[in-house]
Design an enzyme around this catalytic site. Structure first.
Site, PDB file in Angstrom:
ATOM      1  N   GLU A 148     -60.420 -21.145  69.945  1.00  0.00           N
ATOM      2  CA  GLU A 148     -58.903 -21.245  69.739  1.00  0.00           C
ATOM      3  C   GLU A 148     -58.423 -20.171  71.270  1.00  0.00           C
ATOM      4  O   GLU A 148     -59.195 -19.609  71.861  1.00  0.00           O
ATOM      5  CB  GLU A 148     -58.480 -20.175  68.605  1.00  0.00           C
ATOM      6  CG  GLU A 148     -57.959 -21.019  67.435  1.00  0.00           C
ATOM      7  CD  GLU A 148     -56.543 -21.425  67.870  1.00  0.00           C
ATOM      8  OE1 GLU A 148     -56.119 -21.621  68.967  1.00  0.00           O
ATOM      9  OE2 GLU A 148     -55.932 -21.724  66.833  1.00  0.00           O
ATOM     10  N   ASP A 160     -53.566 -14.351  66.042  1.00  0.00           N
ATOM     11  CA  ASP A 160     -52.596 -13.501  65.910  1.00  0.00           C
ATOM     12  C   ASP A 160     -52.614 -13.038  64.359  1.00  0.00           C
ATOM     13  O   ASP A 160     -53.142 -11.994  64.011  1.00  0.00           O
ATOM     14  CB  ASP A 160     -50.952 -14.265  66.017  1.00  0.00           C
ATOM     15  CG  ASP A 160     -50.014 -13.286  66.438  1.00  0.00           C
ATOM     16  OD1 ASP A 160     -49.695 -12.291  65.544  1.00  0.00           O
ATOM     17  OD2 ASP A 160     -49.059 -13.680  67.130  1.00  0.00           O
ATOM     18  N   ASP A 205     -47.510 -20.603  75.071  1.00  0.00           N
ATOM     19  CA  ASP A 205     -46.318 -21.347  75.449  1.00  0.00           C
ATOM     20  C   ASP A 205     -45.352 -20.480  74.853  1.00  0.00           C
ATOM     21  O   ASP A 205     -45.066 -19.607  74.192  1.00  0.00           O
ATOM     22  CB  ASP A 205     -46.112 -22.711  74.673  1.00  0.00           C
ATOM     23  CG  ASP A 205     -45.872 -22.646  73.437  1.00  0.00           C
ATOM     24  OD1 ASP A 205     -46.401 -22.177  72.581  1.00  0.00           O
ATOM     25  OD2 ASP A 205     -44.575 -23.119  72.927  1.00  0.00           O
TER      26      ASP A 205
HETATM   27  C1  PRP Z   1     -50.906 -20.605  68.190  1.00  0.00           C
HETATM   28  C2  PRP Z   1     -52.443 -20.440  68.428  1.00  0.00           C
HETATM   29  C3  PRP Z   1     -52.997 -20.274  67.137  1.00  0.00           C
HETATM   30  C4  PRP Z   1     -51.983 -19.805  66.336  1.00  0.00           C
HETATM   31  C5  PRP Z   1     -52.418 -18.348  66.077  1.00  0.00           C
HETATM   32  O1  PRP Z   1     -50.648 -22.005  68.012  1.00  0.00           O
HETATM   33  O2  PRP Z   1     -52.634 -21.471  69.287  1.00  0.00           O
HETATM   34  O3  PRP Z   1     -53.342 -21.535  66.812  1.00  0.00           O
HETATM   35  O4  PRP Z   1     -50.661 -19.682  67.129  1.00  0.00           O
HETATM   36  O5  PRP Z   1     -51.447 -17.810  65.428  1.00  0.00           O
HETATM   37  P1  PRP Z   1     -51.796 -17.367  64.042  1.00  0.00           P
HETATM   38  O6  PRP Z   1     -53.067 -16.422  64.023  1.00  0.00           O
HETATM   39  O7  PRP Z   1     -50.742 -16.227  63.491  1.00  0.00           O
HETATM   40  O8  PRP Z   1     -51.824 -18.047  62.884  1.00  0.00           O
HETATM   41  P2  PRP Z   1     -49.088 -22.355  67.751  1.00  0.00           P
HETATM   42  O9  PRP Z   1     -48.782 -22.470  66.201  1.00  0.00           O
HETATM   43  O10 PRP Z   1     -48.094 -21.533  68.725  1.00  0.00           O
HETATM   44  O11 PRP Z   1     -49.121 -23.997  68.404  1.00  0.00           O
HETATM   45  P3  PRP Z   1     -49.431 -24.385  69.860  1.00  0.00           P
HETATM   46  O12 PRP Z   1     -51.016 -24.210  69.877  1.00  0.00           O
HETATM   47  O13 PRP Z   1     -49.133 -25.892  69.736  1.00  0.00           O
HETATM   48  O14 PRP Z   1     -48.646 -23.611  70.806  1.00  0.00           O
END
Ligand code: PRP
Length: 173
Positions: free
Chosen positions: A96, A100, A156
């Protein structure tokens, strides 16, 4: 909003990924290892980390999307693209870019555990320290960072800035 202060620069990322790769190489020596990156954010981390793992690894990708408000993870995750292969009896390492709230990985971990891999661990470049809404065990962490909105190195702002080679904090104009 624009990318401001650099939080983790290119050299720091490269150095840390080399260390993580060496650790993963030692831990999985002799094992059938499958790296699973979660699109889209993890594409850069996957490419760079994989080059530091000196084992014949296999790679695969998943794409997921969270329902709910665009800026906050709801915890309800929809699989847009599943793995191409079976993971039963295999050693799986999820790659990953950032953790967050932890809700995405909590869902993914539970989803993949049902498929009975030999082991299931997580490697993340960034971990927002202390703000996870669910307890989440992460074996390999690149950097613990404060809960700022960051972009670059896969992360992003409305689809853009993923190609920055460093991680920067977003600032008001
Ligand atoms: C981001 C990141 C993780 C997730 C983490 O992906 O790549 O997969 O958020 O957040 P969390 O711990 O609060 O669940 P995103 O949903 O932004 O998609 P992307 O990778 O396509 O930008």
């Amino acid at each position: 909003m624009r990318p401001g202060r650099v939080l983790v620069d290119e050299e720091a990322i490269a150095t840390r990924l080399a260390e993580m790769g060496a650790e993963i190489t030692a831990d999985y020596e002799g094992k059938d290892l499958l790296l699973v990156a979660v699109l889209k954010g993890a594409f850069m981390m996957m490419a760079d980390l994989a080059r530091h793992i000196l084992l014949p690894v296999d790679i695969d990708f998943m794409a997921v999307s969270s329902y709910g408000a665009a800026t906050e993870t709801s915890g309800v995750v929809r699989i847009l693209k599943d793995l191409d292969q079976e993971i039963a009896e295999r050693h799986v390492l999820i790659v990953e870019d950032i953790i967050d709230s932890g809700l995405t990985l909590d869902y993914l971990r539970r989803n993949l555990e049902v498929r009975q891999p030999a082991s299931l661990e997580i490697a993340t470049l960034l971990l927002k320290a202390g703000i996870q809404r669910v307890p989440i065990e992460v074996k390999y962490v690149g950097f613990e960072i404060p809960p700022d909105f960051v972009v670059g190195y896969g992360l992003d702002l409305v689809g853009k800035m993923r190609n920055l080679p460093y991680v920067a904090v977003m600032e008001e104009d």
